[in-house]
Write a protein that holds these residues in place. Structure first.
Motif, mmCIF file in Angstrom:
data_model
loop_
_atom_site.group_PDB
_atom_site.id
_atom_site.type_symbol
_atom_site.label_atom_id
_atom_site.label_comp_id
_atom_site.label_asym_id
_atom_site.label_seq_id
_atom_site.Cartn_x
_atom_site.Cartn_y
_atom_site.Cartn_z
ATOM 1 N N SER A 1 0.833 -1.292 0.042
ATOM 2 C CA SER A 1 0.072 -0.051 0.052
ATOM 3 C C SER A 1 0.767 1.267 0.112
ATOM 4 O O SER A 1 2.121 1.111 0.176
ATOM 5 C CB SER A 1 -0.899 -0.159 1.311
ATOM 6 N N PRO A 2 0.212 2.461 -0.015
ATOM 7 C CA PRO A 2 1.017 3.645 0.093
ATOM 8 C C PRO A 2 1.807 3.455 1.470
ATOM 9 O O PRO A 2 1.228 2.672 2.467
ATOM 10 C CB PRO A 2 -0.022 4.840 0.241
ATOM 11 N N LYS A 3 2.602 4.151 1.997
ATOM 12 C CA LYS A 3 3.457 4.203 3.224
ATOM 13 C C LYS A 3 2.748 4.964 4.164
ATOM 14 O O LYS A 3 2.498 6.032 4.135
ATOM 15 C CB LYS A 3 4.876 4.939 2.764
ATOM 16 N N ILE A 4 2.299 3.997 5.176
ATOM 17 C CA ILE A 4 1.782 4.600 6.202
ATOM 18 C C ILE A 4 2.451 5.343 7.521
ATOM 19 O O ILE A 4 3.301 4.253 7.960
ATOM 20 C CB ILE A 4 0.376 3.619 6.904
ATOM 21 N N THR A 5 2.421 6.313 8.126
ATOM 22 C CA THR A 5 3.257 6.807 8.750
ATOM 23 C C THR A 5 2.160 7.776 9.666
ATOM 24 O O THR A 5 1.083 7.855 9.806
ATOM 25 C CB THR A 5 4.487 7.509 8.460
ATOM 26 N N GLY A 6 3.210 8.198 10.814
ATOM 27 C CA GLY A 6 2.436 8.810 11.848
ATOM 28 C C GLY A 6 2.142 10.564 11.490
ATOM 29 O O GLY A 6 2.713 10.940 10.648
ATOM 30 N N ILE B 1 5.888 14.457 1.431
ATOM 31 C CA ILE B 1 4.436 14.225 0.510
ATOM 32 C C ILE B 1 4.659 12.694 0.013
ATOM 33 O O ILE B 1 3.700 12.472 -0.399
ATOM 34 C CB ILE B 1 4.745 15.006 -0.724
ATOM 35 N N ASP B 2 5.562 11.968 0.328
ATOM 36 C CA ASP B 2 5.540 10.613 -0.052
ATOM 37 C C ASP B 2 4.993 9.544 0.806
ATOM 38 O O ASP B 2 4.903 8.402 0.507
ATOM 39 C CB ASP B 2 7.233 10.101 -0.413
ATOM 40 N N LYS B 3 4.481 9.986 2.083
ATOM 41 C CA LYS B 3 4.072 9.170 3.039
ATOM 42 C C LYS B 3 2.472 9.725 3.382
ATOM 43 O O LYS B 3 2.008 10.825 3.253
ATOM 44 C CB LYS B 3 4.757 9.395 4.381
ATOM 45 N N LYS B 4 1.723 8.844 3.603
ATOM 46 C CA LYS B 4 0.561 8.846 4.127
ATOM 47 C C LYS B 4 0.362 9.251 5.705
ATOM 48 O O LYS B 4 0.340 8.306 6.550
ATOM 49 C CB LYS B 4 -0.440 7.816 3.803
ATOM 50 N N GLN B 5 0.356 10.441 6.195
ATOM 51 C CA GLN B 5 0.153 10.698 7.539
ATOM 52 C C GLN B 5 -1.279 10.372 8.218
ATOM 53 O O GLN B 5 -2.134 10.704 7.431
ATOM 54 C CB GLN B 5 0.460 12.133 8.027
ATOM 55 N N VAL B 6 -1.185 9.894 9.209
ATOM 56 C CA VAL B 6 -2.429 9.200 9.873
ATOM 57 C C VAL B 6 -2.638 9.867 11.088
ATOM 58 O O VAL B 6 -1.633 9.828 12.063
ATOM 59 C CB VAL B 6 -2.430 7.735 10.204
#
Length: 473
Positions: free
Chosen positions: A154-159, A165-170
């Protein structure tokens, strides 16, 4: 005023239509330029005669065997098979090996799929998923194009504090759970967790992944202890560099390292070293601008070469300008990686070869041969190194259980070489023939795949796909 607003609206609509048309033309042309990958009239049933088989079930060679392939599967292995009605391929004096797997790559376009095959890679695990990877996966599964078996995280899930911009901040645990369900439904094969995940969000993601029956490939998070990652549904932990940086905190702690390795063994956890991409840091600082003269750089996607690779180059050359010891530190860490890989292998850790190709200056297809070379440099035998790219991936993922060895009933993903790779490992870098799902790719086809990928002109098409991925992640 209303008249003016109407004109602005018409203008914006016109510009939107023009943009959509332009993007469509760019993508259509790019697809046309990779039409050489289409699977045309070919056969997946034949017999390979008198070939030396490297089965990878053990450290041995079965000399002068016939291999019968029917509908893409190996149906018989024996000397002197009577198959007069079958298409025959002469394997005399050649060696047949299972196709290689590179389980940590970043794929940017179709050209790279052909390039991987040209270098004997028949399985890839893409580690930064975007919508175009799902479309790519569908075409591969439907046998529309020649390509390695294609799996994508999946896209890279992070905090929330790990920006980029390359990460999906959660933001919180609920959002993390929702993303797991969303990515599973969209068709991603694994969840990719990243370096900034705090424990509460990570816990929620793991719980939901177990519920959704989807595994996690973990880039270690610095927000939890390294030992936290030895738990379901994580199946692989990426990057030997993070054993040093995260688990050991850059300390030469042999007791803690032994304990970490024991945790890998007890948890039957896979480890993906990615030594190739880390070593590129040393190459950048050693060669500096001479690096740009390397002819193999022509195989890197042009958009990523200008954006991502150049950023890496700027970062490390600028660091060297004010830190005279950085080059020595990076090389010493690389040597430490080699020692850790050797210790892991000897302890029974399931090492799975991965290169991070497609990032920095790690070149798709070429990287796996560098990676295996580092494992041998670390002290693994050729057979042990080759296991990391054949047998071991099939131990981690059920979806790969039909690959990795040459046995009756297995998928005919194979590489034909001129020399015995158990003695001359580098022979795998220049295969005579490659078989993917039983389909034969001869030397001319493999050369075409390399030539088409070299200095390709798909800069704009790549930017469009990347933009879509960043927008929709």
């Amino acid at each position: 005023m209303k008249k003016w607003l109407k004109r602005v609206g018409i203008l914006l609509l016109g510009l939107t239509i023009l943009m959509v048309v332009a993007i469509s033309v760019i993508l259509i042309l790019d697809k046309k330029n990779t039409s050489y990958l289409k699977i045309g009239k070919t056969t997946d049933s034949y017999v390979i005669k008198n070939v030396n088989v490297v089965p990878m079930t053990r450290d041995t060679v079965l000399y002068k065997q016939d291999i019968l392939v029917e509908k893409g599967l190996i149906s018989k292995i024996a000397p002197n098979l009577v198959t007069d009605s079958m298409v025959q391929i002469d394997g005399s004096g050649k060696y047949l090996v299972p196709g290689l797997a590179d389980l940590h790559v970043h794929v940017w376009d179709d050209y790279e799929l052909g390039l991987y095959l040209a270098k004997g890679v028949t399985t890839v695990r893409n580690m930064w998923g975007m919508p175009f990877h799902l479309r790519m996966k569908k075409r591969v599964v439907n046998n529309e194009i020649f390509a390695p078996l294609f799996f994508t995280a999946s896209p890279k899930i992070t905090g929330p504090e790990d920006h980029g911009i390359d990460k999906k901040q959660v933001a919180d645990a609920n959002e993390g759970r929702g993303l797991v369900g969303k990515y599973k439904e969209q068709g991603y094969d694994y969840i990719k967790t990243y370096a900034g995940l705090p424990k509460d969000i990570f816990d929620a993601i793991k719980e939901e992944a177990i519920r959704q029956d989807i595994s996690i490939a973990a880039h270690p998070s610095f927000e939890v202890p390294y030992s936290y990652h030895f738990s379901r549904p994580i199946k692989t932990i990426e990057h030997t560099e993070d054993v040093i940086q995260q688990a050991l905190k850059f300390k030469n702690d042999s007791v803690l390292l032994t304990k970490t390795i024991e945790s890998y063994v007890q948890g039957k956890m896979g480890h993906t070293p990615t030594l190739t991409v880390f070593h590129k840091i040393s190459e950048i600082m050693e060669k500096e601008t001479d690096l740009f003269k390397e002819p193999t750089l022509g195989y890197i996607n042009p958009a990523f070469l200008e954006v991502g690779s150049q950023d890496d180059f700027n970062r490390w050359t600028s660091t060297k300008s004010y830190d005279s010891l950085v080059e020595e530190r990076i090389m010493n860490q690389h040597k430490q990686h080699l020692k850790i890989v050797k210790q892991m292998n000897d302890a029974g850790v399931i090492l799975v070869a991965g290169t991070d190709s497609g990032i920095s200056y790690a070149i798709p297809g070429f990287g796996i041969h560098e990676e295996l070379g580092y494992y041998v440099e670390a002290g693994l035998t050729n057979y042990e190194a080759l296991r990391t790219a054949t047998v071991n991936p099939s131990k981690i993922y059920l979806s790969l259980s039909n690959t990795g060895t040459l046995e009756v009933g297995k998928m005919a993903n194979m590489v034909l070489t001129n020399e015995n790779p158990l003695i001359h490992l580098k022979t795998l870098a220049n295969p005579e023939k490659v078989f993917i799902k039983g389909y034969l790719l001869d030397a001319d086809k493999l050369l075409q795949f390399k030539e088409k990928a070299y200095k390709r002109n798909n800069y704009l098409a790549t930017l469009v796909r990347m933009g879509e991925g960043l927008w929709l992640q």
